[in-house]
Design a protein around this motif. Structure first.
Motif, PDB file in Angstrom:
ATOM      1  N   TRP A   1      48.123  78.953  43.399  1.00 30.86           N
ATOM      2  CA  TRP A   1      48.368  77.450  43.170  1.00 30.86           C
ATOM      3  C   TRP A   1      48.836  76.572  44.226  1.00 30.86           C
ATOM      4  CZ3 TRP A   1      47.054  75.673  37.990  1.00 30.86           C
ATOM      5  CH2 TRP A   1      47.070  76.664  37.133  1.00 30.86           C
ATOM      6  N   SER A   2      48.167  75.249  44.150  1.00 28.84           N
ATOM      7  CA  SER A   2      48.788  74.291  45.047  1.00 28.84           C
ATOM      8  C   SER A   2      49.214  73.141  44.451  1.00 28.84           C
ATOM      9  CB  SER A   2      47.318  73.902  45.919  1.00 28.84           C
ATOM     10  OG  SER A   2      47.764  72.794  46.837  1.00 28.84           O
ATOM     11  N   CYS A   3      50.540  72.879  44.748  1.00 27.51           N
ATOM     12  CA  CYS A   3      51.302  71.767  44.055  1.00 27.51           C
ATOM     13  C   CYS A   3      51.734  70.799  44.765  1.00 27.51           C
ATOM     14  CB  CYS A   3      52.523  72.410  43.295  1.00 27.51           C
ATOM     15  SG  CYS A   3      52.316  73.783  42.314  1.00 27.51           S
TER      16      CYS A   3
ATOM     17  N   ALA B   1      57.810  72.321  42.471  1.00 31.88           N
ATOM     18  CA  ALA B   1      57.320  73.424  41.637  1.00 31.88           C
ATOM     19  C   ALA B   1      57.834  74.796  41.944  1.00 31.88           C
ATOM     20  CB  ALA B   1      55.857  73.519  41.874  1.00 31.88           C
TER      21      ALA B   1
ATOM     22  N   VAL C   1      57.870  72.681  36.738  1.00 35.44           N
ATOM     23  CA  VAL C   1      57.606  71.356  37.870  1.00 35.44           C
ATOM     24  C   VAL C   1      58.580  70.290  37.595  1.00 35.44           C
ATOM     25  CG1 VAL C   1      56.138  69.899  38.644  1.00 35.44           C
ATOM     26  CG2 VAL C   1      55.430  71.966  37.959  1.00 35.44           C
TER      27      VAL C   1
ATOM     28  N   CYS D   1      50.086  70.549  39.585  1.00 38.99           N
ATOM     29  CA  CYS D   1      49.615  71.958  40.241  1.00 38.99           C
ATOM     30  C   CYS D   1      48.033  72.050  40.090  1.00 38.99           C
ATOM     31  CB  CYS D   1      50.531  72.915  39.609  1.00 38.99           C
ATOM     32  SG  CYS D   1      52.246  72.806  40.528  1.00 38.99           S
TER      33      CYS D   1
END
Length: 393
Positions: free
Chosen positions: A79-81, A88, A104, A115
């Motif tokens: 995942w990219s938050c 996160a 989060v 995210c």
């Protein structure tokens, strides 16, 4: 009313107008006095809506997988938050299932705590996305589908877990979508667990050690990235060598300018080599997917182009690797048939280099002389270095 809360109110009105609960896709009616939700309608079914068995394509959907070695500190695998570790985190308190969930906490009034992840899909195909969420004004959706629909959302889950569900049908040119979850401005923390993107998987990637071609070309590939020398950079520039680089995210992130400079010759590219340089055959498919997808995301973020080729560490791969690579949008899992690293001149077939051969090298202190030796071997065979990706299209 604040600007953010005004935007929230406007969003609620818009979504209520644009969407309607769908019994086949939504979480069902809320209990009396409990949370409410909206679910987006399904897209129109495409000709491939039933192409292959339905599987969950999400990476690390339950937030149970460990971060690979050499991963960014605090990163959520798969995942990219937008707020990074400051917002996160994977927590072990009150998960919906298993032992972990994503929590989060937006860091300021201007953050929704989004995210997201990229999911490889088939064109003209219907998928169902779902997630269990907890909190106020939590959204689940997908962009880049080619036939976008509004996200599923909930005003509040009343302190418990609630499933959000939406369906979308990809367009004729869609090969990946961006799946996202986020909260809303000034609405506090939210949690996510058990994410799913259900539908047919892409066909497995193709394994190759060379490129079928009658052109008199050879392909120079260079792995890892720990030792970056001005001598190698100068040799590449002076000889206008198209290089396919397979750096790991950590050295690439340490010195992205170097990799940009050594891949400026037309035909050059930067591809995927995993996060931690682990023998992927020792990992289950879900962890292989994290290794490949997270490295893909790092290369895309650093250099602006998503990789389409994966070089398995130690040339170790299995059927799970081919499917995990495909689920990350990778078309080719590439080894090599010659090694000119660290002073070697090994060709793993009889005779000299042949058209379509892939030559392995590494970013080491010997690379300048390794390149010189590989170029001499190519010249002796009447071959010229060429751009790998150009020949894989």
């Amino acid at each position: 009313m604040s600007t953010r809360l005004s935007a929230l109110a406007a969003s609620v009105v818009l979504l209520t107008t644009f969407t309607a609960p769908a019994a086949s896709a939504g979480p069902g009616p809320a209990p009396a006095g409990g949370p409410t939700s909206q679910s987006s309608p399904s897209g129109q079914s495409g000709p491939n809506s039933q192409s292959g068995p339905s599987v969950n394509l999400a990476t690390n959907p339950g937030f149970e997988l460990p971060a690979p070695n050499l991963a960014d500190w605090g990163a959520v695998p798969g995942w990219s938050c937008t707020g990074g570790p400051a917002e996160a985190a994977v927590t072990t308190a009150a998960a919906h299932s298993g032992t972990s969930a994503l929590t989060v906490t937006p860091a300021n009034a201007d953050s929704t705590g989004e995210c997201a992840q990229t999911v490889a899909v088939q064109p003209d195909t219907t998928y169902t996305a779902s997630a269990w969420v907890r909190g106020a004004f939590v959204y689940l959706g997908a962009t880049g589908t080619g036939r976008d629909v509004a996200p599923a959302w909930t005003e509040t889950t009343g302190g418990g877990w609630q499933q959000l569900t939406t369906r979308f049908t990809t367009g004729p040119s869609a090969h990946s979508v961006r799946l996202y979850v986020h909260g809303w401005y000034q609405q506090g923390p939210f949690s996510v667990d058990d994410v799913r993107v259900d539908g047919p998987a892409p066909a497995p990637a193709v394994a190759a050690g060379s490129v079928p071609t009658s052109d008199k070309v050879v392909f120079f590939t260079v792995d890892d990235g720990w030792q970056r020398t001005p001598e190698a950079e100068k040799f590449i520039a002076d000889h206008r060598l198209p290089i396919t680089a397979f750096p790991l995210p950590m050295p690439a992130g340490t010195d992205p300018g170097f990799f940009q400079r050594v891949t400026t010759v037309p035909g050059s590219s930067i591809q995927d080599h995993s996060v931690s340089h682990t023998d992927l055959t020792t990992l289950p498919q879900a962890q292989q997917q994290v290794e490949i997808c997270d490295a893909r995301d790092a290369m895309t973020r650093l250099f602006g182009t998503a990789p389409v080729v994966f070089r398995p560490p130690y040339f170790a791969w299995n059927a799970d690797t081919l499917q995990a690579a495909a689920d990350c949008g990778i078309r080719t899992v590439l080894t090599a048939d010659a090694d000119f690293s660290w002073g070697a001149s090994s060709i793993w077939h009889p005779g000299t280099l042949q058209p379509g051969d892939v030559v392995l090298m590494h970013w080491t202190d010997t690379l300048a002389t390794d390149l010189q030796r590989a170029l001499a071997a190519a010249d002796a065979a009447g071959l010229k270095p060429a751009g790998l990706v150009d020949y894989l299209r």
